[in-house]
Design a protein around this motif. Structure first.
Motif, PDB file in Angstrom:
ATOM      1  N   LEU A   1     -12.672   1.814   3.758  1.00  9.38           N
ATOM      2  CA  LEU A   1     -11.744   2.867   3.363  1.00  9.38           C
ATOM      3  C   LEU A   1     -12.151   4.253   3.848  1.00  9.38           C
ATOM      4  O   LEU A   1     -11.341   4.974   4.442  1.00  9.38           O
ATOM      5  CB  LEU A   1     -11.593   2.856   1.838  1.00  9.38           C
ATOM      6  CG  LEU A   1     -10.502   3.713   1.233  1.00  9.38           C
ATOM      7  CD1 LEU A   1      -9.138   3.342   1.784  1.00  9.38           C
ATOM      8  CD2 LEU A   1     -10.512   3.574  -0.284  1.00  9.38           C
ATOM      9  N   VAL A   2     -13.384   4.641   3.621  1.00 11.62           N
ATOM     10  CA  VAL A   2     -13.842   5.981   3.999  1.00 11.62           C
ATOM     11  C   VAL A   2     -13.702   6.192   5.505  1.00 11.62           C
ATOM     12  O   VAL A   2     -13.178   7.215   5.953  1.00 11.62           O
ATOM     13  CB  VAL A   2     -15.298   6.220   3.533  1.00 11.62           C
ATOM     14  CG1 VAL A   2     -15.837   7.541   4.064  1.00 11.62           C
ATOM     15  CG2 VAL A   2     -15.385   6.176   2.015  1.00 11.62           C
ATOM     16  N   GLU A   3     -14.129   5.209   6.290  1.00  6.15           N
ATOM     17  CA  GLU A   3     -14.060   5.327   7.745  1.00  6.15           C
ATOM     18  C   GLU A   3     -12.609   5.393   8.229  1.00  6.15           C
ATOM     19  O   GLU A   3     -12.286   6.173   9.124  1.00  6.15           O
ATOM     20  CB  GLU A   3     -14.791   4.162   8.415  1.00  6.15           C
ATOM     21  CG  GLU A   3     -16.279   4.118   8.156  1.00  6.15           C
ATOM     22  CD  GLU A   3     -16.658   3.461   6.817  1.00  6.15           C
ATOM     23  OE1 GLU A   3     -15.764   2.989   6.074  1.00  6.15           O
ATOM     24  OE2 GLU A   3     -17.855   3.455   6.505  1.00  6.15           O
TER      25      GLU A   3
ATOM     26  N   LEU B   1      -4.453  -6.370  -3.909  1.00  2.00           N
ATOM     27  CA  LEU B   1      -5.476  -6.359  -2.863  1.00  2.00           C
ATOM     28  C   LEU B   1      -6.724  -7.138  -3.296  1.00  2.00           C
ATOM     29  O   LEU B   1      -7.219  -7.982  -2.549  1.00  2.00           O
ATOM     30  CB  LEU B   1      -5.850  -4.934  -2.460  1.00  2.00           C
ATOM     31  CG  LEU B   1      -6.959  -4.815  -1.412  1.00  2.00           C
ATOM     32  CD1 LEU B   1      -6.604  -5.582  -0.140  1.00  2.00           C
ATOM     33  CD2 LEU B   1      -7.260  -3.366  -1.112  1.00  2.00           C
ATOM     34  N   ILE B   2      -7.212  -6.875  -4.490  1.00  2.00           N
ATOM     35  CA  ILE B   2      -8.390  -7.620  -4.939  1.00  2.00           C
ATOM     36  C   ILE B   2      -8.068  -9.107  -5.014  1.00  2.00           C
ATOM     37  O   ILE B   2      -8.898  -9.944  -4.645  1.00  2.00           O
ATOM     38  CB  ILE B   2      -8.943  -7.055  -6.265  1.00  2.00           C
ATOM     39  CG1 ILE B   2      -9.715  -5.765  -5.963  1.00  2.00           C
ATOM     40  CG2 ILE B   2      -9.824  -8.064  -6.987  1.00  2.00           C
ATOM     41  CD1 ILE B   2     -10.387  -5.108  -7.144  1.00  2.00           C
ATOM     42  N   ASP B   3      -6.844  -9.456  -5.447  1.00  2.00           N
ATOM     43  CA  ASP B   3      -6.439 -10.869  -5.459  1.00  2.00           C
ATOM     44  C   ASP B   3      -6.558 -11.468  -4.063  1.00  2.00           C
ATOM     45  O   ASP B   3      -7.092 -12.558  -3.880  1.00  2.00           O
ATOM     46  CB  ASP B   3      -4.987 -11.020  -5.924  1.00  2.00           C
ATOM     47  CG  ASP B   3      -4.796 -10.719  -7.393  1.00  2.00           C
ATOM     48  OD1 ASP B   3      -5.729 -10.952  -8.179  1.00  2.00           O
ATOM     49  OD2 ASP B   3      -3.691 -10.280  -7.751  1.00  2.00           O
ATOM     50  N   ALA B   4      -6.046 -10.749  -3.062  1.00  2.00           N
ATOM     51  CA  ALA B   4      -6.078 -11.252  -1.681  1.00  2.00           C
ATOM     52  C   ALA B   4      -7.513 -11.382  -1.179  1.00  2.00           C
ATOM     53  O   ALA B   4      -7.862 -12.374  -0.541  1.00  2.00           O
ATOM     54  CB  ALA B   4      -5.276 -10.330  -0.769  1.00  2.00           C
ATOM     55  N   LEU B   5      -8.354 -10.393  -1.474  1.00  2.63           N
ATOM     56  CA  LEU B   5      -9.746 -10.448  -1.023  1.00  2.63           C
ATOM     57  C   LEU B   5     -10.480 -11.625  -1.651  1.00  2.63           C
ATOM     58  O   LEU B   5     -11.307 -12.271  -1.004  1.00  2.63           O
ATOM     59  CB  LEU B   5     -10.473  -9.147  -1.361  1.00  2.63           C
ATOM     60  CG  LEU B   5     -10.033  -7.898  -0.599  1.00  2.63           C
ATOM     61  CD1 LEU B   5     -10.763  -6.676  -1.144  1.00  2.63           C
ATOM     62  CD2 LEU B   5     -10.253  -8.051   0.894  1.00  2.63           C
TER      63      LEU B   5
ATOM     64  N   LEU C   1     -14.787  -2.562  -1.012  1.00  5.39           N
ATOM     65  CA  LEU C   1     -13.554  -1.907  -1.463  1.00  5.39           C
ATOM     66  C   LEU C   1     -13.854  -0.941  -2.602  1.00  5.39           C
ATOM     67  O   LEU C   1     -13.447   0.227  -2.567  1.00  5.39           O
ATOM     68  CB  LEU C   1     -12.527  -2.947  -1.918  1.00  5.39           C
ATOM     69  CG  LEU C   1     -11.290  -2.392  -2.632  1.00  5.39           C
ATOM     70  CD1 LEU C   1     -10.452  -1.556  -1.689  1.00  5.39           C
ATOM     71  CD2 LEU C   1     -10.481  -3.517  -3.252  1.00  5.39           C
ATOM     72  N   LEU C   2     -14.564  -1.408  -3.619  1.00  2.00           N
ATOM     73  CA  LEU C   2     -14.841  -0.568  -4.779  1.00  2.00           C
ATOM     74  C   LEU C   2     -15.767   0.598  -4.437  1.00  2.00           C
ATOM     75  O   LEU C   2     -15.618   1.695  -4.973  1.00  2.00           O
ATOM     76  CB  LEU C   2     -15.418  -1.409  -5.914  1.00  2.00           C
ATOM     77  CG  LEU C   2     -14.464  -2.463  -6.480  1.00  2.00           C
ATOM     78  CD1 LEU C   2     -15.163  -3.301  -7.531  1.00  2.00           C
ATOM     79  CD2 LEU C   2     -13.197  -1.830  -7.037  1.00  2.00           C
TER      80      LEU C   2
END
Length: 139
Positions: free
Chosen positions: A35-37, A59-63, A76-77
């Protein structure tokens, strides 16, 4: 408002639909586990960009469906923790009902400075979980 998705066709469609009436909305294609990048690279945004709210709908479900999901969720977190305003930035998670060991994993992720409230009673159901997290003061 920044719209962020891994799917380029999705981002292009959203941009075509909403850019005319929302000229200040940004549309970014990228990988949320970086995310940051991605935020720093796209639209010349600072890697120090601070957001008040992140909404994660699935998104967390997909990951969690992939191999090595724990590392992806940690990344992610960690990224969310880095870009949410401190203190008080809000992460909204709408997901399938999370197992207790998954909640524990998310809550105890050392990469994250988020304090979680899972399964908010008035928003959640027997199938869907509505959870929130607030960013803590930087340590």
């Amino acid at each position: 408002v920044t719209c962020f998705d891994y799917s380029l066709p999705c981002i292009e469609m959203q941009q075509n639909m909403h850019s005319p009436e929302c000229p200040n909305m940004s549309f970014i294609h990228g990988d949320a586990t970086s995310l940051v990048e991605c935020l720093a690279k796209q639209n010349n945004l600072s890697s120090e960009a601070q957001y008040d709210v992140i909404i994660d709908k699935g998104l967390i479900d997909a990951l969690m469906c992939g191999e090595g999901w724990d590392a992806d969720v940690k990344r992610l977190l960690s990224g969310a923790s880095d870009v949410l305003r401190k203190p008080g930035g809000l992460y909204i998670l709408v997901s399938y009902k999370l197992a207790s060991h998954t909640k524990e994993f998310i809550q105890n992720s050392e990469a994250s400075s988020l304090e979680w409230n899972f399964d908010l009673p008035h928003e959640s159901s027997s199938v869907v979980s509505f959870s929130t997290a607030r960013s803590k003061e930087s340590e």
